[in-house]
Design an enzyme around this catalytic site. Structure first.
Site, PDB file in Angstrom:
ATOM      1  N   GLU A  11       0.608  -1.208   0.113  1.00  0.00           N
ATOM      2  CA  GLU A  11      -0.146   0.028   0.035  1.00  0.00           C
ATOM      3  C   GLU A  11       0.979   1.180   0.324  1.00  0.00           C
ATOM      4  O   GLU A  11       0.625   2.357  -0.112  1.00  0.00           O
ATOM      5  CB  GLU A  11      -0.633  -0.212   0.986  1.00  0.00           C
ATOM      6  CG  GLU A  11      -2.184  -1.306   1.452  1.00  0.00           C
ATOM      7  CD  GLU A  11      -2.760  -1.570   2.217  1.00  0.00           C
ATOM      8  OE1 GLU A  11      -3.654  -2.536   2.334  1.00  0.00           O
ATOM      9  OE2 GLU A  11      -1.841  -1.116   3.734  1.00  0.00           O
ATOM     10  N   ASP A 196     -11.902  -6.780  -2.002  1.00  0.00           N
ATOM     11  CA  ASP A 196     -12.524  -8.342  -1.456  1.00  0.00           C
ATOM     12  C   ASP A 196     -14.025  -7.580  -1.095  1.00  0.00           C
ATOM     13  O   ASP A 196     -14.424  -5.986  -0.246  1.00  0.00           O
ATOM     14  CB  ASP A 196     -11.861  -8.724  -0.853  1.00  0.00           C
ATOM     15  CG  ASP A 196     -11.322  -8.008   0.955  1.00  0.00           C
ATOM     16  OD1 ASP A 196     -12.908  -8.318   1.738  1.00  0.00           O
ATOM     17  OD2 ASP A 196     -10.892  -7.288   1.543  1.00  0.00           O
TER      18      ASP A 196
END
EC number: 3.2.2.9
Length: 228
Positions: A11, A196
């Site tokens: 990230e 997700d």
């Protein structure tokens, strides 16, 4: 100076590679990357996963480097059915989904003597929306909820939606960052890409799409910093 926080290596790696005049600083086992991005002074850190890790990293960042604002980038699991993998969620507010002091008269999710929700900076929200619109990403804004559990079952997801029906996405750090910024009276914004769907397949989906989510969230932060 702009503070940027991501929990995982994936990230922050893309943004780290874009920083020029890079200086690496270690403080209490937390690594900070200081330099310039789009001619703006920035300080980037990989906080580690979870509320305590990110609260420590955020506090160190604020105390040591004195940023003017904090941007949180990373991934999240979708709770709202309108969000798909790779879509963007910008928080207008954040809350804990795993705090419960209702026995003492507080709301579910509220830490005693703290607000029930922490509100992101309205100006930064508008700038983020402009950055998103420029790139034509699919994006939503709304409530992001945080807790020290990866939401990987339908039962976990259903419990959160029952308690927080307005919640758009769930993750593990944003509200701790927001609470720390609240304590220091510092503006913040949370931008997350969906990795997700916070369901029974979330673990598999997360591993498969983390890189895609990291690219999307990093692009948003990159565009946002250009406009600040």
């Amino acid at each position: 100076m702009i503070g940027i926080i991501g929990a995982m290596e994936e990230e922050v790696a893309i943004l780290k590679d874009k920083i020029v005049n890079l200086e690496i600083i270690n403080v209490a086992h937390v690594v900070f990357y200081k330099g310039r991005l789009h001619d703006k002074e920035v300080i980037l850190t990989q906080s580690g996963i979870g509320k305590v890790n990110v609260a420590i990293s955020t506090t160190l960042l604020i105390n040591r480097f004195h940023p003017d604002l904090i941007i949180n980038t990373g991934s999240a699991g979708a709770l709202d059915k309108s969000l798909g993998v790779g879509d963007i969620i910008v928080s207008d507010m954040v809350a804990y989904h795993d705090a419960d002091a209702r026995a003492f008269g507080y709301q579910l999710g509220q830490i005693p003597q703290m607000p029930a929700q922490f509100v992101a900076d309205s100006h930064l929200i508008e700038l983020a929306k402009e950055a998103i619109n420029d790139q034509k990403w699919v994006a939503k804004s709304g409530l992001i909820v945080s807790g020290d559990s990866f939401i990987g079952t339908a039962e976990q997801r259903a419990d959160i939606k029952t308690n927080f029906p307005q919640a758009m996405a769930a993750e593990m750090e944003a509200t701790a960052i927001a609470q720390t910024c609240y304590q220091f009276n510092l503006p913040f914004i949370i931008t997350r890409a969906i990795s997700d769907l916070a369901d029974g397949d979330a673990g598999i989906t997360f591993e498969a799409f983390l890189e895609k989510a990291a690219i999307a969230s990093s692009q948003i932060v990159d565009r946002l910093i250009k406009t600040i």
